[in-house]
Design a protein around this motif. Structure first.
Motif, PDB file in Angstrom:
ATOM      1  N   ALA A  90       0.830  -1.201   0.000  1.00  8.02           N
ATOM      2  CA  ALA A  90       0.000   0.000   0.000  1.00  8.02           C
ATOM      3  C   ALA A  90       0.867   1.255   0.000  1.00  8.02           C
ATOM      4  O   ALA A  90       0.601   2.225  -0.723  1.00  8.02           O
ATOM      5  CB  ALA A  90      -0.928  -0.010   1.208  1.00  8.02           C
ATOM      6  N   ASN A  91       1.927   1.238   0.811  1.00  6.13           N
ATOM      7  CA  ASN A  91       2.833   2.378   0.879  1.00  6.13           C
ATOM      8  C   ASN A  91       3.498   2.631  -0.474  1.00  6.13           C
ATOM      9  O   ASN A  91       3.630   3.778  -0.917  1.00  6.13           O
ATOM     10  CB  ASN A  91       3.887   2.130   1.959  1.00  6.13           C
ATOM     11  N   GLN A  92       3.894   1.568  -1.159  1.00  6.39           N
ATOM     12  CA  GLN A  92       4.524   1.710  -2.471  1.00  6.39           C
ATOM     13  C   GLN A  92       3.548   2.290  -3.499  1.00  6.39           C
ATOM     14  O   GLN A  92       3.907   3.167  -4.282  1.00  6.39           O
ATOM     15  CB  GLN A  92       5.044   0.355  -2.958  1.00  6.39           C
ATOM     16  N   PHE A 161       7.157  10.636  10.030  1.00  8.37           N
ATOM     17  CA  PHE A 161       6.668  10.264  11.359  1.00  8.37           C
ATOM     18  C   PHE A 161       7.818  10.431  12.350  1.00  8.37           C
ATOM     19  O   PHE A 161       8.934   9.959  12.104  1.00  8.37           O
ATOM     20  CB  PHE A 161       6.187   8.808  11.334  1.00  8.37           C
ATOM     21  N   ILE A 162       7.574  11.113  13.466  1.00 10.76           N
ATOM     22  CA  ILE A 162       8.623  11.353  14.466  1.00 10.76           C
ATOM     23  C   ILE A 162       8.116  10.915  15.838  1.00 10.76           C
ATOM     24  O   ILE A 162       7.081  11.403  16.312  1.00 10.76           O
ATOM     25  CB  ILE A 162       9.030  12.842  14.509  1.00 10.76           C
ATOM     26  N   GLU A 163       8.823  10.009  16.470  1.00  7.73           N
ATOM     27  CA  GLU A 163       8.487   9.545  17.814  1.00  7.73           C
ATOM     28  C   GLU A 163       9.600   9.964  18.766  1.00  7.73           C
ATOM     29  O   GLU A 163      10.796   9.763  18.479  1.00  7.73           O
ATOM     30  CB  GLU A 163       8.319   8.026  17.836  1.00  7.73           C
ATOM     31  N   LEU A 164       9.226  10.563  19.887  1.00  6.21           N
ATOM     32  CA  LEU A 164      10.190  11.114  20.836  1.00  6.21           C
ATOM     33  C   LEU A 164      10.124  10.400  22.174  1.00  6.21           C
ATOM     34  O   LEU A 164       9.068   9.896  22.573  1.00  6.21           O
ATOM     35  CB  LEU A 164       9.919  12.608  21.032  1.00  6.21           C
ATOM     36  N   GLU A 185      -1.575  -1.412  14.687  1.00  4.51           N
ATOM     37  CA  GLU A 185      -2.883  -0.928  15.134  1.00  4.51           C
ATOM     38  C   GLU A 185      -3.440   0.242  14.325  1.00  4.51           C
ATOM     39  O   GLU A 185      -4.660   0.375  14.189  1.00  4.51           O
ATOM     40  CB  GLU A 185      -2.807  -0.540  16.610  1.00  4.51           C
ATOM     41  N   ILE A 186      -2.564   1.116  13.822  1.00  3.80           N
ATOM     42  CA  ILE A 186      -3.036   2.229  12.986  1.00  3.80           C
ATOM     43  C   ILE A 186      -2.183   2.301  11.716  1.00  3.80           C
ATOM     44  O   ILE A 186      -1.475   3.280  11.475  1.00  3.80           O
ATOM     45  CB  ILE A 186      -3.012   3.577  13.744  1.00  3.80           C
ATOM     46  N   PRO A 187      -2.251   1.258  10.880  1.00  2.00           N
ATOM     47  CA  PRO A 187      -1.400   1.224   9.678  1.00  2.00           C
ATOM     48  C   PRO A 187      -1.646   2.392   8.735  1.00  2.00           C
ATOM     49  O   PRO A 187      -0.747   2.749   7.952  1.00  2.00           O
ATOM     50  CB  PRO A 187      -1.771  -0.112   9.031  1.00  2.00           C
ATOM     51  N   GLN A 188      -2.847   3.010   8.808  1.00  2.00           N
ATOM     52  CA  GLN A 188      -3.127   4.145   7.921  1.00  2.00           C
ATOM     53  C   GLN A 188      -2.169   5.307   8.168  1.00  2.00           C
ATOM     54  O   GLN A 188      -1.990   6.175   7.311  1.00  2.00           O
ATOM     55  CB  GLN A 188      -4.579   4.609   8.070  1.00  2.00           C
ATOM     56  N   LEU A 189      -1.541   5.317   9.335  1.00  2.00           N
ATOM     57  CA  LEU A 189      -0.561   6.355   9.657  1.00  2.00           C
ATOM     58  C   LEU A 189       0.616   6.332   8.678  1.00  2.00           C
ATOM     59  O   LEU A 189       1.264   7.354   8.433  1.00  2.00           O
ATOM     60  CB  LEU A 189      -0.042   6.131  11.081  1.00  2.00           C
ATOM     61  N   PHE A 190       0.878   5.155   8.088  1.00  2.00           N
ATOM     62  CA  PHE A 190       2.092   4.983   7.280  1.00  2.00           C
ATOM     63  C   PHE A 190       1.824   4.847   5.779  1.00  2.00           C
ATOM     64  O   PHE A 190       2.747   4.569   5.021  1.00  2.00           O
ATOM     65  CB  PHE A 190       2.857   3.752   7.779  1.00  2.00           C
ATOM     66  N   LEU A 191       0.586   5.032   5.353  1.00  2.00           N
ATOM     67  CA  LEU A 191       0.297   4.855   3.925  1.00  2.00           C
ATOM     68  C   LEU A 191       1.055   5.863   3.068  1.00  2.00           C
ATOM     69  O   LEU A 191       1.535   5.536   1.985  1.00  2.00           O
ATOM     70  CB  LEU A 191      -1.210   4.969   3.664  1.00  2.00           C
TER      71      LEU A 191
END
Length: 506
Positions: A90-92, A161-164, A185-191
């Motif tokens: 999906a990301n591709q 996406f940045i995680e701190l 759990e929220i794969p749409q975050l990475f589409l």
């Protein structure tokens, strides 16, 4: 003793720098109740991550000749949830739409069928895009809500996406406890995601959505891969994120990275450029733009063994194909069959070339035929340039738009085979790739190819944490003979004895 830095402090400092340095807008979407729809994001569904109104505004602005209804239909293709696909597939698919535009067909003012693409980003004019740092955005998944720390948007598309984490928390926790769960759990975050950043200020790493923890990498240099890095001072002062901000987050660099430094291997693994590859390939590209004044000597690209040299070649080729107009052919020359096969497969499996557009000639005659057919990529061994002693090597092509990339150039580029290659491709442009420093006699590589265009040595790789430090105990071996010309003598034997391929390999 290092000072404690909270993730809230890191977040505020990051957003402030993005605003001051690169004129990002910022949007804080945190609410006490995750269900609260008044979070300023403009979303109608908490499952959404893309900011649709901003995407549509940019699409209309960047595509003035395409009807609004056609743009609406195109955006529906973009926003499809792709739930039946794997995350990387999906990301591709989404990445290709973001980079190349969404293909559309419509009836123009003359009632003629017209094909076009709805552009979502303007890669050539960074100022034509809108940049936004979004913090604490609640996103609904199948198991409840999750709240990423920071996401960087361009024209409403969340690309980074940045995680701190607090400075006293191991950075690996950001991978184990956050990004791993988010992917599930929220794969749409990475589409639409291009890359991910994890930071606790003491340490910052960059990786793709398919990368395991060990494949996340440091980004410590902004301008120069030779810049000396003091990792202990970076850790003490908690400034590791600053190099990523300087090296990746300016609009021009971010768009360049999105456009030219992302690969998908066999449609299963996402590969993104590391710090040294991004800097090195761009320096090689700048050399290519100056090819007329360099008179065929594009330089020497020296990156230490294990630094992803073949993928650097791929990034280089893809950027030239995408950014420059012309009918270029790249000839990749190695001196071993296993290397030739490996590099060919990497080009093939990343979709950089198809079997129809690539060629592996068996001899000079077939090389001439493929170059005449304007094949995009030709893969060959230097041994294929063998020719009977005393006879002039024939011209293979007079073209000046052939770029010859020679791998491990120091081993094979001083004898008759190399002279034959240059006689056959006298107007070509030459770029040398090597994983070995050029010392003593091997400095002739610079005479053949020009100056270093990029240097990334073993020490720099250790500084980046990409290579384990090498320790050795000095011993003086007892030997009777030293032959400093062994490589040259071996090359003489190979050339002068008229050996066939099997004999040469043996």
């Amino acid at each position: 003793m290092r000072n404690f830095i909270s993730e809230d402090q890191i977040e505020r400092a990051l957003v402030q720098k993005l605003r001051e340095l690169y004129r990002f807008d910022s949007l804080h979407c945190g609410t006490e109740n995750p269900e609260d729809s008044n979070d300023r994001s403009g979303r109608t569904n908490k499952r959404d991550v893309v900011l649709v109104d901003r995407v549509k505004d940019a699409a209309v602005r960047l595509n003035p000749s395409i009807p609004a209804k056609v743009i609406d239909d195109a955006l529906e293709k973009l926003l499809d949830r792709r739930q039946a696909m794997s995350l990387v597939a999906a990301n591709q698919e989404v990445y290709n739409l973001v980079r190349d535009g969404i293909p559309v067909e419509f009836e123009n003012a003359r009632r003629q069928k017209q094909q076009d693409r709805v552009r979502l980003l303007d890669f050539n004019e960074p100022d034509n895009n809108r940049y936004l740092a979004v913090t604490q955005l609640w996103v609904k998944g199948d198991r409840g809500f999750r709240r990423p720390d920071v996401m960087l948007y361009v024209n409403g598309l969340p690309l980074v996406f940045i995680e701190l984490k607090n400075s006293n928390v191991k950075l690996k926790n950001a991978f184990d406890d956050n990004i791993t769960n988010y992917r599930r759990e929220i794969p749409q975050l990475f589409l639409t995601n291009v890359f991910c950043v994890l930071s606790n200020a003491i340490e910052t790493k960059v990786g793709s959505i398919t990368a395991e923890w060990e494949h996340f990498f440091n980004w410590l240099r902004a301008e120069d891969e030779k810049e000396k890095i003091d990792r202990k001072e970076i850790e003490r002062s908690g400034t590791s994120l600053e190099a990523v901000i300087a090296g990746l987050f300016s609009p021009q660099r971010l768009l360049d990275y999105v456009e030219n430094f992302v690969l998908y291997y066999d449609d299963k693994q996402k590969i993104i450029a590391q710090n040294h590859q991004f800097i090195g390939v761009n320096r090689a590209y700048e050399s290519f733009l100056r090819r007329a004044e360099l008179k065929g000597k594009l330089g020497v690209f020296w990156h230490t063994q294990g630094s992803g040299k073949s993928f650097s070649m791929i990034f280089y080729v893809r950027k030239i194909f995408r950014k420059e107009t012309g009918n270029f052919t790249f000839v990749v020359v190695t001196d071993r069959e296993d290397l030739d096969g490996q590099i060919y497969k990497n080009f093939l499996h990343t979709g950089t070339v198809t079997k129809a557009d690539a060629a592996q000639p068996k001899d000079s005659e077939e090389m001439r035929k493929f170059l005449g057919q304007n094949k995009r990529l030709v893969f060959t061994l230097i041994q294929k340039f063998g020719w009977p002693a005393g006879k002039a090597y024939p011209e293979l092509s007079p073209r000046s738009d052939i770029i010859v990339m020679v791998d491990e150039a120091h081993r094979t580029q001083y004898k008759t085979l190399a002279e034959n290659m240059r006689a056959g491709l006298k107007n070509a442009q030459y770029l040398a790739f090597t994983g070995t420093p050029l010392l003593g006699r091997e400095r002739r590589t610079n005479q053949w190819f020009g100056d270093y265009v990029s240097e990334y040595n073993f020490q720099q790789s250790m500084d980046d944490g990409a290579t384990v430090p090498l320790f050795y105990q000095k011993r003086v071996p007892q030997v009777l003979i030293q032959n400093e010309d062994l490589d040259d003598d071996l090359a003489d034997i190979v050339e002068e004895e008229n050996l066939d391929d099997a004999q040469q390999a043996k």
